[in-house]
Write a protein that holds these residues in place. Structure first.
Motif, mmCIF file in Angstrom:
data_model
loop_
_atom_site.group_PDB
_atom_site.id
_atom_site.type_symbol
_atom_site.label_atom_id
_atom_site.label_comp_id
_atom_site.label_asym_id
_atom_site.label_seq_id
_atom_site.Cartn_x
_atom_site.Cartn_y
_atom_site.Cartn_z
ATOM 1 N N HIS A 8 0.852 -1.193 0.000
ATOM 2 C CA HIS A 8 0.000 0.000 0.000
ATOM 3 C C HIS A 8 0.883 1.237 0.000
ATOM 4 C CE1 HIS A 8 -3.462 -2.489 0.778
ATOM 5 N NE2 HIS A 8 -2.853 -3.032 1.809
ATOM 6 N N TYR A 33 0.669 5.313 0.319
ATOM 7 C CA TYR A 33 -0.169 6.475 0.653
ATOM 8 C C TYR A 33 0.568 7.724 0.180
ATOM 9 C CZ TYR A 33 -2.651 3.101 3.518
ATOM 10 O OH TYR A 33 -3.358 2.007 3.941
ATOM 11 N N SER A 84 3.378 4.332 11.184
ATOM 12 C CA SER A 84 2.949 5.350 10.247
ATOM 13 C C SER A 84 2.973 6.740 10.891
ATOM 14 C CB SER A 84 1.533 5.020 9.779
ATOM 15 O OG SER A 84 1.021 6.071 9.000
ATOM 16 N N THR A 103 -4.036 6.232 7.555
ATOM 17 C CA THR A 103 -3.677 4.870 7.181
ATOM 18 C C THR A 103 -4.225 3.830 8.142
ATOM 19 O OG1 THR A 103 -1.622 4.942 8.446
ATOM 20 C CG2 THR A 103 -1.526 5.672 6.163
ATOM 21 N N CYS A 123 -3.000 2.814 10.697
ATOM 22 C CA CYS A 123 -1.905 1.925 11.082
ATOM 23 C C CYS A 123 -1.323 2.459 12.367
ATOM 24 C CB CYS A 123 -0.855 1.917 9.963
ATOM 25 S SG CYS A 123 0.680 1.141 10.437
ATOM 26 N N HIS A 129 3.491 0.931 2.897
ATOM 27 C CA HIS A 129 3.248 -0.126 3.880
ATOM 28 C C HIS A 129 3.541 -1.462 3.224
ATOM 29 C CE1 HIS A 129 0.577 2.347 6.785
ATOM 30 N NE2 HIS A 129 1.488 3.086 6.201
#
Lengths: 126, 385
Positions: free
Chosen positions: B123, B125, B202, B208, B210, B247
């Motif tokens: 992923h 971002y 993160s 996110t 996370c 990620h």
């Protein structure tokens, strides 16, 4: 298992193994053929989009077909276990003979960078 | 070489068979196979238009009528099996494996390529991307960057799982290109070394979702970085910037090739060049001239003899041997064969795994496949023969 099943019924078995591919199928089939009581061993993947194999086993009267498959699986595991051990020994032998020459590429790169920077070359090898 | 064996006494034949059988695939013998069947059992004969004896699966009772029992024998397998590492430089390993069937070698190759896990960027971002590389192209490139981190330290992350320090690695890329007062340009090329590991997790947990409960610094002792520092990811001009967070999760090559731990891994059968009969005189000299080094010439004229030299050192001449074996003049003398149970196996790791550990892991995966099938079947004694 059904008690009324005749011995003849137990001589053949068809298994559908979900999630398996040629990776297991071909090796298992190959090992099954080397079993003295197995008369026929085959596997097929009916369609590549379906992640399943059909395994067939037929034995002579000495053992039921399911036992043939089970024994072949144990033999396969024994072969693999020995292969894993042999590789571990071979790698150890190599490290002993070549003094940790099998280090990761990254360390080699780090060493090159350090030397390229003009820093004193340091022997980092174990 | 084989001509005299048939006439030998049973004891001597058994000794010769034992010596030959240790060289070939794992089988038991009460009697010996005739030479032509022994060649068919152990060698692929390479012809110009087709190869002979390419199957290696042997049925236990295949030669029952000849008094030969070809069933599996664990002791014989152990004696005949060996692994000899020929070259091991960093991430590349080449070894010779003897005494196992092609099916097993292939299964391990397949597992190394597609069922051994690694960590890779999944992923991305993107906070800011004013470069000419489109978001999705940039993300695709980032996914393919190999990471030097042991995937066994992490767990798989399913879609519905929350990202955590157990299943996710966070990397950050923040580069801006600008023109320096001196006129030179700074950061006009974005390399993989610009990816920075964030062990705390993160930096934008709200976007996110996370959140790390603890730092990963203790978990990953060596830190996380790409295997290669110099992978070019993007090019920038002054004023352009890239700011994003990556990620990484654990996956296998089956899902996407970015997770394959090997640059590739492959094997080939050990080649063998055989002189089918005594090669003397002019034929010997002609062949030695055609295949310098592979065939070693001694003597000259009528007394010329050839002997086959080291096949591995003269790899490039093997296909020529194949071609010559199809020519009428040389066909009775020379033949290219492959030994069915000897493999020249090469493993080129992408950097996350050591090659020999990859092999051992593949063995474990294969054994767990067998266990999975055994779970569904009745228990029986392990050996009935």
């Amino acid at each position: 298992m059904d008690q009324d099943e005749s011995a003849a019924d137990q001589r053949a078995i068809v298994l559908a193994l979900d999630g398996e591919t040629h990776t297991l199928g071909n090796t298992l089939r190959d090992v099954m053929w080397s079993h003295p009581h197995i008369e026929l061993a085959s596997y097929t993947q009916e369609h590549p989009s379906v992640n399943e194999i059909i395994l067939r086993c037929q034995t002579n009267a000495a053992i039921p077909a399911e036992q043939g498959v089970v024994e072949a699986l144990h033999i396969t595991k024994a072969i693999l276990s020995h292969m894993g051990d042999t590789m571990a020994e071979a790698a150890k032998r190599w490290e002993e003979q070549h003094g940790g020459g099998g280090d990761g590429g990254q360390r080699r790169q780090q060493r090159q960078q350090r030397q390229g920077d003009g820093a004193a070359a340091m022997n980092e090898d174990s | 070489m084989g001509r005299t064996k048939k006439a030998a006494q049973p004891q001597a034949a058994k000794g010769a068979a034992a010596a030959a059988a240790d060289v070939g695939p794992s089988t038991s013998y009460d009697a010996t196979l005739p030479d032509n069947l022994e060649v068919a059992r152990t060698r692929v004969v390479c012809g110009t238009d087709m190869n002979l004896h390419t199957t290696s699966t042997i049925a236990a009772s295949q030669w029952g009528s000849l008094g030969v029992d070809a069933s599996f024998d664990m002791d014989r397998f152990r004696r005949g099996f060996s692994i000899d590492i020929k070259r091991y430089e960093g991430d590349d390993m080449e070894f010779e494996m003897k005494g196992v069937s092609c099916a097993v070698a292939n299964s391990l190759r397949r597992i190394m390529i597609s069922e051994t896990p690694t960590m890779a960027i999944e992923h991305v971002y993107i906070v800011n991307n004013t470069s000419v590389i489109q978001d999705e192209v940039l993300s695709h490139r980032l996914g393919l960057v190999p990471l030097k981190v042991d995937p066994r330290l992490f767990q798989y992350k399913a879609k519905e799982d929350a990202p955590s320090e157990q299943n996710t690695i966070v990397l950050k890329l923040k580069v801006e290109c600008r023109r320096l007062p001196s006129g030179a340009m700074e950061n006009d090329k974005v390399y993989s070394r610009d990816l920075v590991w964030l062990p705390e997790g993160s930096e934008m947990p709200d976007e996110t979702s996370c959140r790390f409960a603890s730092s990963q610094a203790a978990l990953v002792s060596g830190g996380v970085r790409p295997v290669h520092d110099d992978i070019l990811i993007a090019k920038l001009r002054p004023g352009q910037a890239i700011e994003l967070e990556c990620h990484c999760i654990k996956g296998v090559g089956d899902m996407h090739a970015k997770w394959s731990p090997v640059a590739t891994t492959w094997y080939r059968l050990m080649p063998e060049v055989v002189l089918l009969q005594k090669t003397r005189g002019q034929i010997a000299e002609e062949l030695a001239e055609q295949l310098p080094g592979l065939l070693q010439l001694s003597g000259s004229g009528d007394k010329a003899k050839v002997v086959v030299g080291d096949v591995r050192k003269h790899d490039k001449l093997l296909e020529k041997v194949r071609r010559l074996s199809g020519e009428e003049r040389y066909a009775p003398y020379i033949q290219l064969r492959k030994i069915k149970d000897r493999f020249i196996f090469t493993i080129e790791s992408a950097g996350a795994w050591r090659p020999h550990e990859l092999f051992q892991y593949a063995v474990e995966v294969m054994m767990s496949k067998c266990d999975k099938v055994l779970e569904g079947l009745q228990a029986f004694p392990q050996r009935s023969f």
